[in-house]
Design an enzyme around this catalytic site. Structure first.
Site, PDB file in Angstrom:
ATOM      1  N   ASP A 164       6.251   3.827   4.768  1.00 18.49           N
ATOM      2  CA  ASP A 164       7.149   2.754   5.230  1.00 18.49           C
ATOM      3  C   ASP A 164       7.079   1.493   4.348  1.00 18.49           C
ATOM      4  O   ASP A 164       7.793   0.530   4.585  1.00 18.49           O
ATOM      5  CB  ASP A 164       6.874   2.404   6.707  1.00 18.49           C
TER       6      ASP A 164
ATOM      7  N   HIS B 275       0.826  -1.205   0.000  1.00 17.43           N
ATOM      8  CA  HIS B 275       0.000   0.000   0.000  1.00 17.43           C
ATOM      9  C   HIS B 275       0.854   1.246   0.000  1.00 17.43           C
ATOM     10  O   HIS B 275       2.073   1.186   0.165  1.00 17.43           O
ATOM     11  CB  HIS B 275      -0.983  -0.005   1.172  1.00 17.43           C
TER      12      HIS B 275
ATOM     13  N   HIS C 136       1.628   3.671   1.970  1.00 17.39           N
ATOM     14  CA  HIS C 136       2.130   4.326   3.176  1.00 17.39           C
ATOM     15  C   HIS C 136       3.651   4.319   3.051  1.00 17.39           C
ATOM     16  O   HIS C 136       4.234   3.340   2.581  1.00 17.39           O
ATOM     17  CB  HIS C 136       1.675   3.591   4.446  1.00 17.39           C
TER      18      HIS C 136
HETATM   19 ZN   LIG Z   1       3.062  -0.216   7.837  1.00 17.33          ZN
HETATM   20 ZN   LIG Z   2      -0.043   1.303   6.606  1.00 13.58          ZN
END
Ligand SMILES: [Zn+2]
Ligand SMILES: [Zn+2]
Length: 296
Positions: free
Chosen positions: A51, A47, A49
């Site tokens: 990180d 996804h 995000h």
């Molecule tokens: Zn994460």
């Molecule tokens: Zn996440």
């Protein structure tokens, strides 16, 4: 964390490398693990995000230094192509190889990618933004070769045995044709691993982890911090262990531990997971987890 890398899984299969998630500095992890990046033709992103995807540019630039790199396929959620193209345009970095994107959509089906030896499945999960889990499955392997049956059919021991083992028809000197099925057992199921991070418990996890040899799942929180897990869209170690056991996974390796826990807390997380599944353990950076061929 100074002592824990961001989460990424690299699967090595016969010289090919399949990478799941690319957080910041993922290329350092690959280098430290001495995996190299020759053979890395697919990156699957869960996804958008930071990180889980900020490491893509570095990985792509490192790959551009290879001599004559193959095309790269990036699998991921809707928007992954736009993210990569925007970074590429802003930084003006040179790639030198084609990049193919495959973004998840309702009508794409369960298979995200396939090459001559493995297949990658994807399933939407349940996080604070759209997130995908993955399963890498080795394609069916040919059945076990029976030397006794080969001898009974008067196939001389040597290169002809090898051809049959590879699934090829052969001709004997007598003119007789022998098919591989005559000397091979039933085809054998390939090995599989699942990669599931950043999600609440949901049906998709069970599908991805079903009978997997190893399930790599996030173990973000201790059970007593379940309200954070719920609010932020994560699993506790207990959730992860329970789901992988119920899904029939052989082992569960818990990764993506919250930065709120220091190294001294890791045994607690591991103990909580083991209460639910004896084959659960915490993943360690750069650790190698072999997936042996089944005995059959
Ligand atoms: Zn994460
Ligand atoms: Zn996440």
């Amino acid at each position: 964390m100074p002592y824990r890398l961001l989460t990424s899984l690299a699967v090595r299969l016969n010289g090919q490398l399949y990478v799941f998630d690319a957080g910041e500095a993922v290329q350092l992890g690959l280098k430290k693990a001495r995996l190299g990046i020759r053979g890395l033709d697919v990156v699957a992103v869960s996804h958008l995000h930071a990180d889980h995807c900020l490491g893509l540019p570095g990985l792509m630039m490192l790959r551009a230094q290879l001599n004559d790199p193959d095309p790269l396929t990036i699998l991921g959620p809707p928007g992954i192509a736009r993210f990569v193209s925007q970074v590429q345009e802003s930084l003006g970095f040179y790639c030198g190889y084609p990049v193919h994107f495959r973004e998840w959509s309702e009508d794409q089906g369960e298979i995200a990618y396939q090459d001559q030896q493995a297949r990658i499945y994807w399933q939407p999960l349940k996080h604070s933004c759209f997130c995908l889990g993955y399963r890498l499955e080795e394609l069916q392997r040919p059945g076990k070769f029976s030397p006794d049956r080969a001898r009974a059919l008067k196939v001389p021991c040597g290169p002809l045995w090898g051809m049959l083992q590879k699934g090829e028809w052969i001709h004997l000197d007598s003119g007789e044709k022998i098919s591989p099925e005559q000397v091979l057992g039933p085809p054998r199921r390939g090995r599989s691993v699942a990669y599931v991070v950043d999600t609440r418990p949901c049906k998709g996890i069970y599908q991805l982890c079903h009978d997997a040899n190893i399930a790599f799942l996030e173990g973000m929180f201790l059970p007593e911090h379940n309200e954070h897990a719920d609010a932020k869209g994560h699993l506790t170690v207990e959730d992860a262990a329970r789901i992988s056991r119920r899904a029939g996974a052989g082992r569960a390796i818990l990764v993506h531990i919250s930065p709120r826990y220091g190294q001294e807390d890791l045994p607690l997380l591991e103990a909580a997971a083991r209460e639910r599944f004896a084959q659960a353990e915490l993943g360690r950076d750069l650790e190698i987890y072999p997936v042996p061929l089944p005995e059959d």
